[in-house]
Design a protein around this motif. Structure first.
Motif, PDB file in Angstrom:
ATOM      1  N   PRO A 106       0.845  -1.302  -0.067  1.00  0.00           N
ATOM      2  CA  PRO A 106       0.055   0.079  -0.018  1.00  0.00           C
ATOM      3  C   PRO A 106       0.907   1.317  -0.009  1.00  0.00           C
ATOM      4  O   PRO A 106       1.960   1.261   0.894  1.00  0.00           O
ATOM      5  CB  PRO A 106      -0.795  -0.040   1.305  1.00  0.00           C
ATOM      6  CG  PRO A 106      -0.073  -1.133   2.274  1.00  0.00           C
ATOM      7  CD  PRO A 106       0.620  -2.025   1.363  1.00  0.00           C
ATOM      8  N   ILE A 107       0.500   2.044  -0.728  1.00  0.00           N
ATOM      9  CA  ILE A 107       1.159   3.554  -0.727  1.00  0.00           C
ATOM     10  C   ILE A 107       0.502   4.517  -0.045  1.00  0.00           C
ATOM     11  O   ILE A 107      -0.667   4.980  -0.141  1.00  0.00           O
ATOM     12  CB  ILE A 107       1.345   4.215  -2.432  1.00  0.00           C
ATOM     13  CG1 ILE A 107       2.032   3.007  -3.013  1.00  0.00           C
ATOM     14  CG2 ILE A 107       1.973   5.422  -2.421  1.00  0.00           C
ATOM     15  CD1 ILE A 107       2.162   3.360  -4.387  1.00  0.00           C
ATOM     16  N   ILE A 108       1.181   5.078   1.034  1.00  0.00           N
ATOM     17  CA  ILE A 108       0.195   5.822   1.968  1.00  0.00           C
ATOM     18  C   ILE A 108       1.009   7.217   2.025  1.00  0.00           C
ATOM     19  O   ILE A 108       2.155   7.604   1.881  1.00  0.00           O
ATOM     20  CB  ILE A 108       0.437   5.329   3.544  1.00  0.00           C
ATOM     21  CG1 ILE A 108       0.027   3.932   3.569  1.00  0.00           C
ATOM     22  CG2 ILE A 108      -0.040   6.058   4.672  1.00  0.00           C
ATOM     23  CD1 ILE A 108       0.252   3.082   4.765  1.00  0.00           C
ATOM     24  N   ASP A 109       0.064   8.424   1.746  1.00  0.00           N
ATOM     25  CA  ASP A 109       0.469   9.462   1.769  1.00  0.00           C
ATOM     26  C   ASP A 109       0.941  10.261   3.354  1.00  0.00           C
ATOM     27  O   ASP A 109       1.010   9.734   4.235  1.00  0.00           O
ATOM     28  CB  ASP A 109      -0.467  10.503   1.068  1.00  0.00           C
ATOM     29  CG  ASP A 109      -1.916  10.708   1.903  1.00  0.00           C
ATOM     30  OD1 ASP A 109      -1.714  10.293   3.158  1.00  0.00           O
ATOM     31  OD2 ASP A 109      -2.779  11.340   1.532  1.00  0.00           O
ATOM     32  N   ILE A 110       1.543  11.559   3.322  1.00  0.00           N
ATOM     33  CA  ILE A 110       2.006  12.065   4.586  1.00  0.00           C
ATOM     34  C   ILE A 110       0.828  12.169   5.562  1.00  0.00           C
ATOM     35  O   ILE A 110       1.207  12.412   6.701  1.00  0.00           O
ATOM     36  CB  ILE A 110       2.815  13.407   4.465  1.00  0.00           C
ATOM     37  CG1 ILE A 110       1.971  14.217   3.552  1.00  0.00           C
ATOM     38  CG2 ILE A 110       3.999  13.271   3.504  1.00  0.00           C
ATOM     39  CD1 ILE A 110       2.600  15.776   3.613  1.00  0.00           C
ATOM     40  N   ARG A 111      -0.365  12.131   5.275  1.00  0.00           N
ATOM     41  CA  ARG A 111      -1.564  12.300   6.230  1.00  0.00           C
ATOM     42  C   ARG A 111      -1.937  10.950   6.829  1.00  0.00           C
ATOM     43  O   ARG A 111      -2.939  10.885   7.525  1.00  0.00           O
ATOM     44  CB  ARG A 111      -2.578  12.931   5.525  1.00  0.00           C
ATOM     45  CG  ARG A 111      -2.235  14.568   5.277  1.00  0.00           C
ATOM     46  CD  ARG A 111      -3.459  15.359   4.636  1.00  0.00           C
ATOM     47  NE  ARG A 111      -3.777  14.796   3.500  1.00  0.00           N
ATOM     48  CZ  ARG A 111      -3.154  15.328   2.348  1.00  0.00           C
ATOM     49  NH1 ARG A 111      -2.033  16.022   2.365  1.00  0.00           N
ATOM     50  NH2 ARG A 111      -3.358  14.680   1.143  1.00  0.00           N
ATOM     51  N   GLY A 112      -1.217   9.834   6.289  1.00  0.00           N
ATOM     52  CA  GLY A 112      -1.571   8.502   6.525  1.00  0.00           C
ATOM     53  C   GLY A 112      -3.060   7.826   5.632  1.00  0.00           C
ATOM     54  O   GLY A 112      -3.306   6.842   6.134  1.00  0.00           O
ATOM     55  N   ASN A 113      -3.189   8.542   4.750  1.00  0.00           N
ATOM     56  CA  ASN A 113      -4.188   7.905   3.928  1.00  0.00           C
ATOM     57  C   ASN A 113      -3.356   6.911   3.008  1.00  0.00           C
ATOM     58  O   ASN A 113      -2.413   7.158   2.301  1.00  0.00           O
ATOM     59  CB  ASN A 113      -4.840   8.924   3.004  1.00  0.00           C
ATOM     60  CG  ASN A 113      -5.452  10.133   3.913  1.00  0.00           C
ATOM     61  OD1 ASN A 113      -6.428   9.643   4.997  1.00  0.00           O
ATOM     62  ND2 ASN A 113      -5.295  11.257   3.722  1.00  0.00           N
ATOM     63  N   VAL A 114      -4.263   5.801   2.490  1.00  0.00           N
ATOM     64  CA  VAL A 114      -3.892   4.749   1.621  1.00  0.00           C
ATOM     65  C   VAL A 114      -4.489   5.335   0.317  1.00  0.00           C
ATOM     66  O   VAL A 114      -5.759   5.564   0.097  1.00  0.00           O
ATOM     67  CB  VAL A 114      -4.436   3.431   1.856  1.00  0.00           C
ATOM     68  CG1 VAL A 114      -4.008   2.558   0.735  1.00  0.00           C
ATOM     69  CG2 VAL A 114      -4.233   2.865   3.222  1.00  0.00           C
ATOM     70  N   ILE A 115      -3.492   5.588  -0.620  1.00  0.00           N
ATOM     71  CA  ILE A 115      -3.880   6.208  -1.749  1.00  0.00           C
ATOM     72  C   ILE A 115      -3.706   5.377  -3.176  1.00  0.00           C
ATOM     73  O   ILE A 115      -4.085   5.807  -4.075  1.00  0.00           O
ATOM     74  CB  ILE A 115      -3.146   7.575  -2.103  1.00  0.00           C
ATOM     75  CG1 ILE A 115      -1.720   7.541  -1.922  1.00  0.00           C
ATOM     76  CG2 ILE A 115      -3.548   8.730  -0.980  1.00  0.00           C
ATOM     77  CD1 ILE A 115      -0.770   8.823  -1.984  1.00  0.00           C
ATOM     78  N   ALA A 116      -2.893   4.516  -2.905  1.00  0.00           N
ATOM     79  CA  ALA A 116      -2.698   3.582  -4.157  1.00  0.00           C
ATOM     80  C   ALA A 116      -1.961   2.379  -3.597  1.00  0.00           C
ATOM     81  O   ALA A 116      -1.807   1.994  -2.454  1.00  0.00           O
ATOM     82  CB  ALA A 116      -1.862   4.352  -5.168  1.00  0.00           C
ATOM     83  N   PHE A 117      -1.796   1.504  -4.794  1.00  0.00           N
ATOM     84  CA  PHE A 117      -0.974   0.073  -4.428  1.00  0.00           C
ATOM     85  C   PHE A 117      -0.256  -0.067  -5.501  1.00  0.00           C
ATOM     86  O   PHE A 117      -0.271   0.377  -6.555  1.00  0.00           O
ATOM     87  CB  PHE A 117      -2.214  -1.163  -4.092  1.00  0.00           C
ATOM     88  CG  PHE A 117      -3.400  -0.833  -3.233  1.00  0.00           C
ATOM     89  CD1 PHE A 117      -3.074  -1.435  -1.906  1.00  0.00           C
ATOM     90  CD2 PHE A 117      -4.328  -0.265  -3.524  1.00  0.00           C
ATOM     91  CE1 PHE A 117      -3.948  -1.335  -1.054  1.00  0.00           C
ATOM     92  CE2 PHE A 117      -5.461  -0.226  -2.490  1.00  0.00           C
ATOM     93  CZ  PHE A 117      -5.125  -0.718  -1.299  1.00  0.00           C
ATOM     94  N   SER A 118       0.875  -0.835  -5.007  1.00  0.00           N
ATOM     95  CA  SER A 118       1.882  -1.408  -6.005  1.00  0.00           C
ATOM     96  C   SER A 118       1.926  -2.888  -5.628  1.00  0.00           C
ATOM     97  O   SER A 118       1.959  -3.502  -4.660  1.00  0.00           O
ATOM     98  CB  SER A 118       3.226  -0.893  -5.772  1.00  0.00           C
ATOM     99  OG  SER A 118       4.347  -1.331  -6.817  1.00  0.00           O
TER     100      SER A 118
END
Length: 586
Positions: free
Chosen positions: A202-214
């Motif tokens: 999971p790709i997580i942004d600086i605010r802690g949201n899961v925004i995408a996947f690899s």
């Protein structure tokens, strides 16, 4: 999207743009304004300006501009309503609920909820007996259960619709699943899981949201990695993997490597300030994001040809900022993950601690290209080193020259004289080139992007000044009663004028915060430019009437001739030609 004027005005009163911007950008006072390096494009000379008087910002380098809402919207990649919410929360204010069109914000939140539920599903499935295949992969890479949990790693089932059925059971619609990128549609119109039989990151942004996947393949049957396509919440060029954890490491230094697995392995080994760019190549947007959280970056790229090319690109990108870079000499494996496994974390730590700066790294690379046992080799090598040192600080120049001249048995005074001569030429050339680029960029923005095609240059200047005066001196409104706004250029100018007149007539302050919900990001930037260039007037009403007169004259002239006396493209070409002629004569 209508937010009550009373709410916006209270938010403005409780929000200081200097405080907002300074949490992202280092600002220095310059008279009544503050300046800093623009967070929206790479630069070494500050062109980003904050205006406390108008609670606005404007960058004279890239033309980004706006108020506090616009700044948060840009830098946090939020829509208008979510940016207002963030500022309201910061100010301790409750968002109004009636009359707010939050359609885009709601869509973003639904996608983030789908992503969060998807990450939970992949992780839970991997920890079940059915998903042992994924767990074995991560354990074979040396990851502990603690690390697996920390990064939320998971496994996508070897089925076509397992996730789809799960998300349906949670009440999510097919349309929202498609918008999040976790499912896809076939040519036959059927829907299926986008990720299948893959180890999931999971790709997580600086605010802690899961925004995408690899997703990484477990069997060599196709592409090694597939990634979420760009969505409403994810743009890969803007994101940095692992930054949400690395920013809490307590250090102002970040280690930048190539892959997700490198980041995870290094975190497990204790290097908790490690990150990687999303996508196949580092971008200027990712560099600017890194620059917000670090004063120094260690470029820890793979030890192969592709890694060396990526390293050189990263060096070029970071050279456009004020961030310091260091480069370690890696050995014992092709990448950090392999080196740690082969040699241990202590040896790897020693490599990081002995990292060279950019000059040292470049000198080491140059050294291998010359035969330093020959006079010609020494001469050619020193000539190239002198070119490198031209951009260095005087103390650095002296230290490196002293060391190399002693080693090569060359007279330092002659090398220093040559360096001084080359530095003067380089400084002059770079200064002239920078000024030329800045002027050309501004003229392109002024004449090609910002100017309406149907207007003469005189009319354009009068229109910009008219808007600036009306915003700064609302009393000028009394001179608009017999003015036909259809004389104004179509698009931005007419829209800005219409909104400004309405605000004044409704007794609402002409602050940018009251324009943000009515204008696009580019329009707000242009309006910020009008404000930034709008000087104070000793006789604003008289000057306003002059602007109205000029606009009427130019409008009538255009009607009588069928076209303005000179087109914007002609103005642009003429100005560029004059600029180039001037530069060639210097």
């Amino acid at each position: 999207m209508a937010l009550p004027d009373s709410f916006l005005q209270e938010l403005k009163m409780k929000t200081d743009i200097e405080d907002i911007v300074s949490s992202y950008v280092t600002l220095k006072r310059r008279g009544a304004t503050y300046v800093g390096l623009c967070p929206f494009h790479n630069e070494k000379t500050p062109s980003f300006t904050v205006y406390p008087e108008t609670q606005s910002f404007y960058c004279f380098g890239c033309s980004a501009g706006g108020d506090a809402v616009g700044f948060v919207k840009r830098i946090e990649n939020l829509d208008y309503i979510d940016a207002v919410k963030l500022l309201a929360q910061r100010a301790g204010m409750q968002m109004p609920e009636d009359g707010v069109d939050d359609t885009l914000g709601k869509k973003r939140r639904v996608i983030l909820n789908i992503n969060r539920e998807t990450a939970r599903f992949y992780h839970s499935f991997m920890m079940s007996p059915e998903g042992v295949k994924g767990l074995e992969y991560f354990r074979s890479r040396g990851l502990s259960q603690k690390t697996i949990t920390k990064f939320g790693l998971g496994y996508a089932p070897d089925e076509w619709d397992r996730l789809l059925k799960h998300l349906k059971s949670k009440g999510f619609s097919i349309g929202d699943m498609l918008d999040s990128g976790v499912i896809a549609r076939s040519k036959k119109g059927t829907y299926y899981d986008f990720f299948k039989n893959r180890a999931m990151f999971p790709i997580i942004d600086i605010r802690g949201n899961v925004i995408a996947f690899s997703g990484r393949e477990l069997e060599k049957t196709g592409r090694k990695y597939i990634n979420t396509s760009e969505t409403l919440v994810y743009k890969k060029t803007n994101e940095v993997f692992g930054l949400n954890i690395a920013k809490e490491s307590g250090t102002s230094s970040l280690i930048l490597c190539e892959g997700n697995m490198d980041v995870i392995s290094m975190h497990q080994a204790g290097f908790t300030n490690c990150v990687a760019g999303c996508g196949t190549a580092l971008t200027s947007e990712q560099v600017r994001l890194i620059n917000r959280y670090a004063d120094e970056v260690i470029l820890c790229y793979d030890n192969d040809d592709a890694g060396k090319k990526a390293l050189e690109k990263a060096i070029r990108l970071f050279n456009q900022t004020d961030i310091k870079i260091r480069i370690p000499e890696l050995s014992g494996g092709k990448d950090p993950d392999e080196i740690i496994k082969n040699l241990g974390k202590e040896r790897f730590k020693a490599m990081l601690e002995s990292s060279s700066n950019q000059i040292e790294h470049a000198i080491l690379n140059l050294r291998s290209n010359y035969d330093l046992s020959s006079i010609q080799g020494k001469n050619d090598f020193l000539n190239e080193v002198i070119k490198l040192l031209a951009a260095a600080q005087p103390i650095e120049q002296d230290l490196y020259l002293s060391k190399l001249c002693d080693e090569l048995q060359v007279d330092k005074s002659s090398a220093k004289a040559q360096l001084s001569q080359y530095s003067k030429r380089t400084k002059y050339y770079n200064s002239r080139k920078q000024k030329q680029n800045e002027l050309q960029q501004r003229m392109r923005q002024e004449y090609r992007e910002n100017f309406e095609k149907s207007a003469s240059s005189r009319k354009i200047k009068a229109e910009d000044r008219l808007i600036g005066l009306l915003m700064k001196y609302p009393s000028c409104i009394k001179y608009t009663s017999d003015f036909d706004e259809n004389m104004l250029s179509e698009g931005f100018i007419k829209k800005a004028y219409s909104i400004t007149v309405k605000l004044i007539n409704d007794s609402v302050p002409t602050d940018l915060i009251h324009y943000s919900g009515e204008m696009t990001e580019n329009e707000i930037s242009r309006l910020s430019g009008v404000i930034a260039r709008s000087a104070k007037s000793l006789q604003p009403e008289s000057e306003f009437k002059d602007c109205v007169k000029a606009i009427k004259e130019e409008y009538n002239l255009a009607l009588s001739t069928g076209s303005p006396d000179v087109s914007n493209d002609d103005v642009f070409i003429n100005e560029i030609n004059k600029l180039n002629k001037s530069n060639n004569n210097t």
